[in-house]
Design a protein around this motif. Structure first.
Motif, PDB file in Angstrom:
ATOM      1  N   ASN A  57      11.835  -6.329  17.963  1.00 49.53           N
ATOM      2  CA  ASN A  57      12.422  -5.988  16.664  1.00 49.53           C
ATOM      3  C   ASN A  57      13.461  -7.051  16.298  1.00 49.53           C
ATOM      4  N   ARG A  58      13.006  -8.105  15.635  1.00 45.40           N
ATOM      5  CA  ARG A  58      13.881  -9.234  15.285  1.00 45.40           C
ATOM      6  C   ARG A  58      15.002  -8.805  14.351  1.00 45.40           C
ATOM      7  N   ALA A  59      14.727  -7.817  13.494  1.00 46.38           N
ATOM      8  CA  ALA A  59      15.713  -7.390  12.496  1.00 46.38           C
ATOM      9  C   ALA A  59      16.970  -6.832  13.129  1.00 46.38           C
ATOM     10  N   GLN A  60      16.846  -6.225  14.313  1.00 50.63           N
ATOM     11  CA  GLN A  60      18.006  -5.648  14.980  1.00 50.63           C
ATOM     12  C   GLN A  60      19.034  -6.712  15.381  1.00 50.63           C
ATOM     13  N   LEU A  61      18.571  -7.930  15.507  1.00 42.21           N
ATOM     14  CA  LEU A  61      19.454  -9.004  15.955  1.00 42.21           C
ATOM     15  C   LEU A  61      20.164  -9.721  14.801  1.00 42.21           C
ATOM     16  N   GLU A  62      19.738  -9.441  13.581  1.00 38.41           N
ATOM     17  CA  GLU A  62      20.199 -10.235  12.440  1.00 38.41           C
ATOM     18  C   GLU A  62      21.713 -10.209  12.258  1.00 38.41           C
ATOM     19  N   VAL A  63      22.333  -9.035  12.406  1.00 37.87           N
ATOM     20  CA  VAL A  63      23.774  -8.946  12.191  1.00 37.87           C
ATOM     21  C   VAL A  63      24.526  -9.815  13.200  1.00 37.87           C
ATOM     22  N   TRP A  64      24.018  -9.861  14.436  1.00 33.40           N
ATOM     23  CA  TRP A  64      24.683 -10.688  15.456  1.00 33.40           C
ATOM     24  C   TRP A  64      24.321 -12.154  15.289  1.00 33.40           C
ATOM     25  N   ASP A  65      23.106 -12.418  14.820  1.00 36.01           N
ATOM     26  CA  ASP A  65      22.714 -13.808  14.549  1.00 36.01           C
ATOM     27  C   ASP A  65      23.612 -14.427  13.490  1.00 36.01           C
ATOM     28  N   GLN A  66      23.914 -13.658  12.447  1.00 40.50           N
ATOM     29  CA  GLN A  66      24.774 -14.158  11.376  1.00 40.50           C
ATOM     30  C   GLN A  66      26.155 -14.529  11.903  1.00 40.50           C
ATOM     31  N   GLN A  67      26.688 -13.685  12.751  1.00 42.87           N
ATOM     32  CA  GLN A  67      28.005 -13.974  13.321  1.00 42.87           C
ATOM     33  C   GLN A  67      27.965 -15.192  14.243  1.00 42.87           C
ATOM     34  N   LEU A  68      26.923 -15.277  15.058  1.00 37.89           N
ATOM     35  CA  LEU A  68      26.795 -16.431  15.947  1.00 37.89           C
ATOM     36  C   LEU A  68      26.693 -17.727  15.149  1.00 37.89           C
ATOM     37  N   MET A  69      25.933 -17.690  14.069  1.00 37.41           N
ATOM     38  CA  MET A  69      25.778 -18.890  13.236  1.00 37.41           C
ATOM     39  C   MET A  69      27.117 -19.319  12.645  1.00 37.41           C
ATOM     40  N   GLU A  70      27.886 -18.353  12.167  1.00 41.27           N
ATOM     41  CA  GLU A  70      29.181 -18.655  11.544  1.00 41.27           C
ATOM     42  C   GLU A  70      30.159 -19.274  12.555  1.00 41.27           C
ATOM     43  N   TYR A  71      30.311 -18.619  13.691  1.00 43.42           N
ATOM     44  CA  TYR A  71      31.312 -19.073  14.661  1.00 43.42           C
ATOM     45  C   TYR A  71      30.843 -20.307  15.427  1.00 43.42           C
ATOM     46  N   ALA A  72      29.542 -20.447  15.628  1.00 49.02           N
ATOM     47  CA  ALA A  72      29.027 -21.596  16.371  1.00 49.02           C
ATOM     48  C   ALA A  72      29.347 -22.906  15.660  1.00 49.02           C
ATOM     49  N   VAL A  73      29.193 -22.918  14.354  1.00 44.81           N
ATOM     50  CA  VAL A  73      29.473 -24.131  13.581  1.00 44.81           C
ATOM     51  C   VAL A  73      30.939 -24.530  13.717  1.00 44.81           C
ATOM     52  N   ALA A  74      31.837 -23.551  13.591  1.00 50.10           N
ATOM     53  CA  ALA A  74      33.273 -23.838  13.693  1.00 50.10           C
ATOM     54  C   ALA A  74      33.630 -24.353  15.087  1.00 50.10           C
ATOM     55  N   ILE A  75      33.059 -23.730  16.115  1.00 53.29           N
ATOM     56  CA  ILE A  75      33.331 -24.150  17.494  1.00 53.29           C
ATOM     57  C   ILE A  75      32.798 -25.556  17.742  1.00 53.29           C
ATOM     58  N   PHE A  76      31.573 -25.790  17.323  1.00 52.26           N
ATOM     59  CA  PHE A  76      30.937 -27.099  17.513  1.00 52.26           C
ATOM     60  C   PHE A  76      31.728 -28.213  16.839  1.00 52.26           C
ATOM     61  N   GLU A  77      32.118 -28.006  15.601  1.00 48.01           N
ATOM     62  CA  GLU A  77      32.842 -29.042  14.863  1.00 48.01           C
ATOM     63  C   GLU A  77      34.174 -29.384  15.519  1.00 48.01           C
ATOM     64  N   LYS A  78      34.869 -28.370  16.028  1.00 46.29           N
ATOM     65  CA  LYS A  78      36.152 -28.614  16.693  1.00 46.29           C
ATOM     66  C   LYS A  78      35.961 -29.317  18.037  1.00 46.29           C
ATOM     67  N   ARG A  79      34.911 -28.950  18.763  1.00 45.49           N
ATOM     68  CA  ARG A  79      34.647 -29.629  20.023  1.00 45.49           C
ATOM     69  C   ARG A  79      34.360 -31.109  19.807  1.00 45.49           C
ATOM     70  N   VAL A  80      33.606 -31.409  18.772  1.00 44.11           N
ATOM     71  CA  VAL A  80      33.320 -32.809  18.445  1.00 44.11           C
ATOM     72  C   VAL A  80      34.611 -33.542  18.091  1.00 44.11           C
ATOM     73  N   GLU A  81      35.397 -32.929  17.234  1.00 44.77           N
ATOM     74  CA  GLU A  81      36.658 -33.540  16.784  1.00 44.77           C
ATOM     75  C   GLU A  81      37.606 -33.799  17.946  1.00 44.77           C
ATOM     76  N   TYR A  82      37.827 -32.791  18.767  1.00 46.93           N
ATOM     77  CA  TYR A  82      38.804 -32.928  19.838  1.00 46.93           C
ATOM     78  C   TYR A  82      38.303 -33.798  20.986  1.00 46.93           C
ATOM     79  N   ASN A  83      36.993 -33.840  21.172  1.00 46.83           N
ATOM     80  CA  ASN A  83      36.492 -34.692  22.252  1.00 46.83           C
ATOM     81  C   ASN A  83      36.734 -36.174  21.953  1.00 46.83           C
ATOM     82  N   LYS A  84      36.717 -36.536  20.681  1.00 48.48           N
ATOM     83  CA  LYS A  84      37.020 -37.920  20.315  1.00 48.48           C
ATOM     84  C   LYS A  84      38.462 -38.270  20.691  1.00 48.48           C
TER      85      LYS A  84
END
Length: 368
Positions: free
Chosen positions: A176-203
């Motif tokens: 049931n892929r639909a059951q995961l959608e609410v958590w997928d949305q949150q993961l997508m939102e926070y993952a981008v912010a985390i990734f961008e900061k990791r890139v920035e600070y690693n430099k």
């Protein structure tokens, strides 16, 4: 920020202990297993609300007791006194307070009293898996970026919920892929912010690390830190869509920023495979010095530097070179442990005034 007083109660091998600190460099000497490292770990607790060495609070309670407390009195550069206390009365009843006011969330305390620990166990950063390195860099960034820490906490909560659903689907053979959608949305939102900061600070981190490593090795080697993430090639939505079937089979989320890694190189070769023990020690020391520099740069505070078993990482010449550097800006208060008093006096005391403490069987006493 300077630690002026430290009080321990039922902490590890200490029934009770109290220390008052004067000057900037404080050295603890005594036999192995006498309790020197435990003092540094207590200071780490005051900064991070947890042990540097153990996975939970229970192992830090003195054997046969049911509670512990650590109290520190700090003085800010403006002369303000801050009292920090970490206590555990029973499992689940941990408290962290600042000037007698309890924190509702321990994460709100992170970064207020920054510390940097240097320990022989740091070799795990090179030799162990990606989770160890990822947790280390997350802890570094969290000391000076509260938004990053908040996004990390929210990402991990959403990840936990998604993994729980995936396990249920696996056990019940559901899709049931639909059951995961609410958590997928949150993961997508926070993952981008985390990734961008990791890139920035690693430099920024890489810049400081290369400079410190060059100083420690007399410019004979080139060191680098490379951040690796699946988000460098795909967005989080695509990763979750593509990995849905494999996630179902595994019963957990197989792709995302929680699988990121950092690779350590010396002269373009992986430090884990090709570096000697001495090269690895220099690399790790430069890593911790870079942590100090970026934390100071971002917070304006001078972190407390905790240097466990100083001669494990450096020969006497490099110890003296290091102490000379630590006596200059932007460095501040330093706590050091070693087994030999004379070695501390002859090598460290030769280049800087030091305060000595003798540690023996769970007791600590300042030298006269």
């Amino acid at each position: 920020m300077k630690l002026e007083r430290l009080k321990l109660y039922n902490f590890k091998n200490y029934a009770e202990a109290e220390m008052n600190f004067e000057g900037s460099i404080h050295c603890f000497y005594g036999k192995n297993a006498s309790g020197k490292t435990n003092i540094l770990d207590a200071i780490h607790y005051l900064g991070f609300t947890k042990s540097y060495f153990t996975g939970g609070d229970k192992p830090t309670i003195r054997f046969g007791e049911e509670n512990f407390s650590i109290t520190g009195r700090f003085t800010t550069p403006t002369g303000v006194t801050e009292n920090i206390k970490v206590s555990l009365k029973s499992p689940g009843q941990k408290k962290v307070s600042r000037n007698d006011k309890d924190y509702q969330r321990f994460s709100d305390h992170i970064g207020q009293f920054p510390v940097v620990m240097i320990s022989p166990s740091d070799s795990d950063l090179i030799n162990n898996g990606s989770e160890v390195r990822r947790k280390y860099f997350d802890s570094v960034i969290s000391q000076f970026d509260a938004t990053y820490l908040e996004n990390l906490i929210r990402y991990n909560k959403a990840l936990s919920h998604r993994n729980r659903l995936l396990k249920i689907m696996k056990d019940k053979r559901m899709q049931n892929r639909a059951q995961l959608e609410v958590w997928d949305q949150q993961l997508m939102e926070y993952a981008v912010a985390i990734f961008e900061k990791r890139v920035e600070y690693n430099k920024l981190f890489s810049k400081h690390h290369a400079e410190m490593h060059s100083r420690l090795t007399d410019e004979t080697e080139i060191a680098s830190v490379e951040y690796d993430s699946s988000l460098m090639e795909n967005d989080m939505k695509s990763l979750l869509d593509e990995s849905f079937q494999s996630d179902l089979q595994a019963g957990f989320t197989t792709k995302g920023v929680h699988r990121d890694d950092y690779f350590f190189y010396i002269n373009e070769h992986r430090a884990r495979r090709y570096a000697s023990q001495g090269q690895q020690k220099s690399y790790l020391l430069a890593l911790k010095m870079a942590q100090y520099m970026i934390t100071n740069e971002k917070t304006g505070h001078k972190p407390i530097l905790l240097f466990d078993d100083v001669f494990d990482k450096l020969d006497p010449f490099r110890v003296q070179m290091m102490i000379k550097m630590l006596c200059q800006d932007p460095f501040g208060q330093v706590f050091i442990t070693d087994t030999h008093k004379l070695r501390i006096e002859d090598i460290i005391g030769a280049v800087s005034p030091i305060q000595l403490f003798k540690v023996e069987n769970g007791t600590v006493k300042a030298d006269e």
